[in-house]
Design a protein around this motif. Structure first.
Motif, PDB file in Angstrom:
ATOM      1  N   ARG A 192       1.190  -1.407  -0.133  1.00  0.00           N
ATOM      2  CA  ARG A 192       0.324   0.438  -0.379  1.00  0.00           C
ATOM      3  C   ARG A 192       0.654   0.974   0.196  1.00  0.00           C
ATOM      4  NH1 ARG A 192      -3.129  -3.161   3.772  1.00  0.00           N
ATOM      5  NH2 ARG A 192      -2.038  -1.897   5.215  1.00  0.00           N
ATOM      6  N   LYS A 193       1.867   1.182   0.309  1.00  0.00           N
ATOM      7  CA  LYS A 193       2.885   2.188   0.435  1.00  0.00           C
ATOM      8  C   LYS A 193       3.486   2.595  -0.933  1.00  0.00           C
ATOM      9  CE  LYS A 193       4.746   1.752   5.125  1.00  0.00           C
ATOM     10  NZ  LYS A 193       5.819   1.612   6.083  1.00  0.00           N
ATOM     11  N   GLY A 194       3.849   1.553  -1.457  1.00  0.00           N
ATOM     12  CA  GLY A 194       3.681   1.766  -2.743  1.00  0.00           C
ATOM     13  C   GLY A 194       2.499   1.841  -3.866  1.00  0.00           C
ATOM     14  N   GLN A 195       1.761   2.150  -3.509  1.00  0.00           N
ATOM     15  CA  GLN A 195       0.615   2.774  -4.145  1.00  0.00           C
ATOM     16  C   GLN A 195       0.522   1.300  -5.655  1.00  0.00           C
ATOM     17  OE1 GLN A 195       1.330   6.069  -6.368  1.00  0.00           O
ATOM     18  NE2 GLN A 195       1.798   7.302  -5.247  1.00  0.00           N
ATOM     19  N   ALA A 196       0.096   0.196  -4.254  1.00  0.00           N
ATOM     20  CA  ALA A 196      -0.258  -0.708  -4.670  1.00  0.00           C
ATOM     21  C   ALA A 196      -1.238  -1.593  -4.174  1.00  0.00           C
ATOM     22  CB  ALA A 196       1.047  -2.667  -4.903  1.00  0.00           C
ATOM     23  N   GLU A 197      -2.878  -0.607  -3.644  1.00  0.00           N
ATOM     24  CA  GLU A 197      -3.636  -1.067  -2.299  1.00  0.00           C
ATOM     25  C   GLU A 197      -4.460  -2.215  -3.329  1.00  0.00           C
ATOM     26  OE1 GLU A 197      -3.884   1.959  -4.564  1.00  0.00           O
ATOM     27  OE2 GLU A 197      -2.760   3.813  -2.948  1.00  0.00           O
ATOM     28  N   LYS A 198      -4.777  -2.069  -4.872  1.00  0.00           N
ATOM     29  CA  LYS A 198      -4.763  -3.001  -4.825  1.00  0.00           C
ATOM     30  C   LYS A 198      -4.862  -4.578  -5.070  1.00  0.00           C
ATOM     31  CE  LYS A 198      -8.768  -0.314  -7.133  1.00  0.00           C
ATOM     32  NZ  LYS A 198      -9.097   0.084  -8.849  1.00  0.00           N
ATOM     33  N   SER A 199      -3.323  -4.686  -4.674  1.00  0.00           N
ATOM     34  CA  SER A 199      -2.868  -5.989  -4.442  1.00  0.00           C
ATOM     35  C   SER A 199      -3.212  -7.313  -3.349  1.00  0.00           C
ATOM     36  CB  SER A 199      -1.359  -5.881  -4.452  1.00  0.00           C
ATOM     37  OG  SER A 199      -0.768  -5.407  -3.290  1.00  0.00           O
ATOM     38  N   GLN A 200      -2.874  -8.046  -4.216  1.00  0.00           N
ATOM     39  CA  GLN A 200      -3.057  -9.767  -2.954  1.00  0.00           C
ATOM     40  C   GLN A 200      -2.352 -10.387  -2.895  1.00  0.00           C
ATOM     41  OE1 GLN A 200      -6.849 -12.065  -3.680  1.00  0.00           O
ATOM     42  NE2 GLN A 200      -7.167 -10.923  -5.429  1.00  0.00           N
ATOM     43  N   VAL A 201      -1.676 -11.004  -1.435  1.00  0.00           N
ATOM     44  CA  VAL A 201      -0.706 -11.404  -0.545  1.00  0.00           C
ATOM     45  C   VAL A 201      -0.723 -13.095  -0.754  1.00  0.00           C
ATOM     46  CG1 VAL A 201       0.829 -11.325   0.882  1.00  0.00           C
ATOM     47  CG2 VAL A 201       0.088  -9.173   0.241  1.00  0.00           C
ATOM     48  N   PHE A 202      -0.205 -13.838  -0.897  1.00  0.00           N
ATOM     49  CA  PHE A 202      -0.337 -15.269  -1.089  1.00  0.00           C
ATOM     50  C   PHE A 202       0.696 -15.990   0.151  1.00  0.00           C
ATOM     51  CE2 PHE A 202      -3.032 -13.626  -4.098  1.00  0.00           C
ATOM     52  CZ  PHE A 202      -4.154 -14.411  -4.605  1.00  0.00           C
ATOM     53  N   LEU A 203       0.331 -16.309   1.088  1.00  0.00           N
ATOM     54  CA  LEU A 203       1.960 -16.738   1.426  1.00  0.00           C
ATOM     55  C   LEU A 203       1.780 -18.540   1.100  1.00  0.00           C
ATOM     56  CD1 LEU A 203       0.693 -15.724   5.239  1.00  0.00           C
ATOM     57  CD2 LEU A 203       2.293 -14.693   3.452  1.00  0.00           C
ATOM     58  N   ILE A 204       2.764 -19.807   0.706  1.00  0.00           N
ATOM     59  CA  ILE A 204       3.291 -20.587   0.547  1.00  0.00           C
ATOM     60  C   ILE A 204       4.650 -20.936   0.477  1.00  0.00           C
ATOM     61  CG2 ILE A 204       1.429 -19.321  -1.348  1.00  0.00           C
ATOM     62  CD1 ILE A 204       4.360 -19.699  -3.437  1.00  0.00           C
ATOM     63  N   SER A 205       4.366 -22.044   0.471  1.00  0.00           N
ATOM     64  CA  SER A 205       5.652 -23.319   0.661  1.00  0.00           C
ATOM     65  C   SER A 205       6.266 -23.848  -0.218  1.00  0.00           C
ATOM     66  CB  SER A 205       6.588 -23.953   1.783  1.00  0.00           C
ATOM     67  OG  SER A 205       7.020 -24.735   1.573  1.00  0.00           O
ATOM     68  N   CYS A 206       6.935 -23.360  -1.242  1.00  0.00           N
ATOM     69  CA  CYS A 206       7.068 -24.991  -2.868  1.00  0.00           C
ATOM     70  C   CYS A 206       7.721 -25.768  -2.740  1.00  0.00           C
ATOM     71  CB  CYS A 206       8.216 -23.635  -3.693  1.00  0.00           C
ATOM     72  SG  CYS A 206       7.956 -22.732  -4.657  1.00  0.00           S
ATOM     73  N   PHE A 207       7.722 -25.700  -1.391  1.00  0.00           N
ATOM     74  CA  PHE A 207       7.988 -27.648  -0.773  1.00  0.00           C
ATOM     75  C   PHE A 207       7.122 -28.128  -0.330  1.00  0.00           C
ATOM     76  CE2 PHE A 207      12.287 -25.644  -0.350  1.00  0.00           C
ATOM     77  CZ  PHE A 207      12.879 -26.201  -1.172  1.00  0.00           C
ATOM     78  N   TYR A 208       5.855 -27.150   0.130  1.00  0.00           N
ATOM     79  CA  TYR A 208       3.994 -28.064   0.534  1.00  0.00           C
ATOM     80  C   TYR A 208       3.454 -27.143  -0.086  1.00  0.00           C
ATOM     81  CZ  TYR A 208       7.562 -29.382   3.819  1.00  0.00           C
ATOM     82  OH  TYR A 208       8.786 -30.122   5.201  1.00  0.00           O
ATOM     83  N   PRO A 209       3.335 -27.608  -1.611  1.00  0.00           N
ATOM     84  CA  PRO A 209       2.051 -26.789  -2.443  1.00  0.00           C
ATOM     85  C   PRO A 209       0.663 -27.132  -1.640  1.00  0.00           C
ATOM     86  CG  PRO A 209       2.682 -28.529  -3.248  1.00  0.00           C
ATOM     87  CD  PRO A 209       3.678 -28.275  -2.789  1.00  0.00           C
ATOM     88  N   GLN A 210      -0.027 -28.780  -0.973  1.00  0.00           N
ATOM     89  CA  GLN A 210      -1.131 -28.664  -0.696  1.00  0.00           C
ATOM     90  C   GLN A 210      -0.679 -27.886   0.613  1.00  0.00           C
ATOM     91  OE1 GLN A 210       1.630 -30.590  -0.943  1.00  0.00           O
ATOM     92  NE2 GLN A 210       0.948 -31.818  -2.539  1.00  0.00           N
TER      93      GLN A 210
END
Length: 401
Positions: A192-210
């Motif tokens: 949001r500070k970088g003016q990307a208010e509509k961005s979505q954040v996804f938390l993942i681990s590539c080793f555990y995609p499930q």
């Protein structure tokens, strides 16, 4: 296969409006052209971020490929990507993930990064990061938005964050959910500070995609994609949720009459007798369905490599005839059985869709193919859910050990 079924009025109207020609060869070319449009489209997904964030591992996980597989993107603890490298999906070649060089490296500075990697040729961007949020993440997101491209922010390696937090848990008393919420909030605040208010954040681990947000990322991409590119993306996705499997089933069902029409008319234009020339076409469609639901041997083998579950254990979850290795003899038997289910419906179709009436047994052949494909989608989606559940339970068991 005793189940009764009907073809919807909407499908009949679509067939009637499309199939105006009474020449079989023209009709075959028209239907095959409609099917070809869905496979000719190319979806280009750019995977970017800082060096060492796990971009290459994300490319592999998204394609359902382990890091040490021959077709995998090269991974390592240091920057391994020197130029934009394309990796097509193993079973959906029109879906291409581009592993981009790390932003902020000596060769790719943030001020000219998007221009250097060829911004305009990509349909969307996945920004992969790990560790602390950096200013160039905001700058990258802002530049992508200014170019009117979509991006999705992925915080990778959250399993390592949780492990590190667990060592401090006696003092901080933080649950996993608290840690993940803190990570998400930090990313969203800085974007949001970088003016990307509509961005979505996804938390993942590539080793555990499930685990975590990988499945949510899949569904978000699907919801925001349109047309044939959405179809291409959907059919390429690994089965990480029931929603994805059901979406695949619905997408394939929407084009089912075209597949059945192409198969039934191939019995007239084929070089062999009517009884046998339809078989290769039907087999090809059923095998493509197996790949879409990740049930063919290659897909199951890749899944076995990604988990601690053997190929044999995964194959036990595939119980339908359609999910097994298909032979011409098996398909011919299934087709003959299906074609005999509703001859009255075939007669009705020949009256409503004139092109079928110009072909001896054309309506019956169409009904048999339609019914067979419809049954296959139902059974294969159920097989896919059983395999997914097996993997999920195996991952959960490993996580709690």
């Amino acid at each position: 296969m005793a189940t009764q079924f009907t073809i919807s009025e909407a499908e009949i109207l679509e067939m009637s409006s499309v199939l105006q020609s009474h020449r079989v060869t023209d009709t075959v070319a028209q239907v095959e052209g409609m099917l070809q449009q869905m496979t000719d489209v190319t979806l280009n997904i750019a995977v970017t971020g800082e060096s060492g964030a796990g971009k290459s591992s994300f490319v592999n996980a998204f394609r359902g490929v382990v890091d040490d597989a021959p077709e995998a993107a090269v991974t390592g603890v240091t920057e391994t990507t020197r130029e934009a490298t394309a990796y097509s999906h193993p079973s959906a070649r029109n879906v291409i993930l581009w592993d981009l060089p790390g932003i902020g490296t000596p060769s790719f500075q943030s001020s000219t990064y998007l221009e250097d990697v060829g911004l305009l040729k990509y349909d969307l961007f996945i920004i992969v990061t790990s560790g602390r949020f950096q200013d160039y993440h905001s700058a990258l997101a802002k530049s992508i938005m200014q170019a009117e491209k979509k991006f999705y922010f992925v915080r990778n390696k959250v399993d390592q964050d949780l492990e590190a937090s667990a060592k401090r848990r006696i003092k901080q008393a933080l649950a996993d959910e608290d840690v993940l919420n803190s990570l998400r909030t930090d990313c969203e605040k800085n974007l949001r500070k970088g003016q990307a208010e509509k961005s979505q954040v996804f938390l993942i681990s590539c080793f555990y995609p499930q685990r975590y947000d990988f499945a949510a990322l899949q569904m978000t991409l699907l919801e925001e994609m349109e047309g044939h590119k959405r179809h291409a993306l959907l059919l390429s996705l690994p089965n990480l949720s029931t929603a994805v499997i059901q979406s695949k089933k619905e997408a394939l069902a929407s084009g089912l009459w075209k597949r059945a029409m192409a198969a039934s008319l191939s019995s007239v234009t084929g070089a062999h007798t009517r009884t046998h020339s339809i078989i290769p076409n039907v087999m090809n469609t059923l095998k493509s369905y197996q790949q879409t639901f990740c049930l063919d041997v290659d897909s199951l083998q890749r899944l076995a490599s990604f988990t601690d579950i053997s190929l044999e254990e995964l194959q036990k979850e595939v119980t339908s005839t359609f999910g097994k290795e298909l032979s011409a003899h098996t398909v011919e038997g299934l087709l003959s059985q299906a074609a005999s289910v509703q001859p009255m419906l075939a007669n009705q179709l020949e009256k409503m869709v004139p092109i079928l009436g110009t072909i001896v047994s054309g309506g019956l052949s169409f009904v048999g193919s339609y019914f067979l494909f419809n049954s296959a989608l139902k059974d294969l989606s159920q097989d896919g859910e059983r395999v997914m559940q097996k993997v999920f339970l195996g991952s959960l068991s490993k996580h709690t050990d």
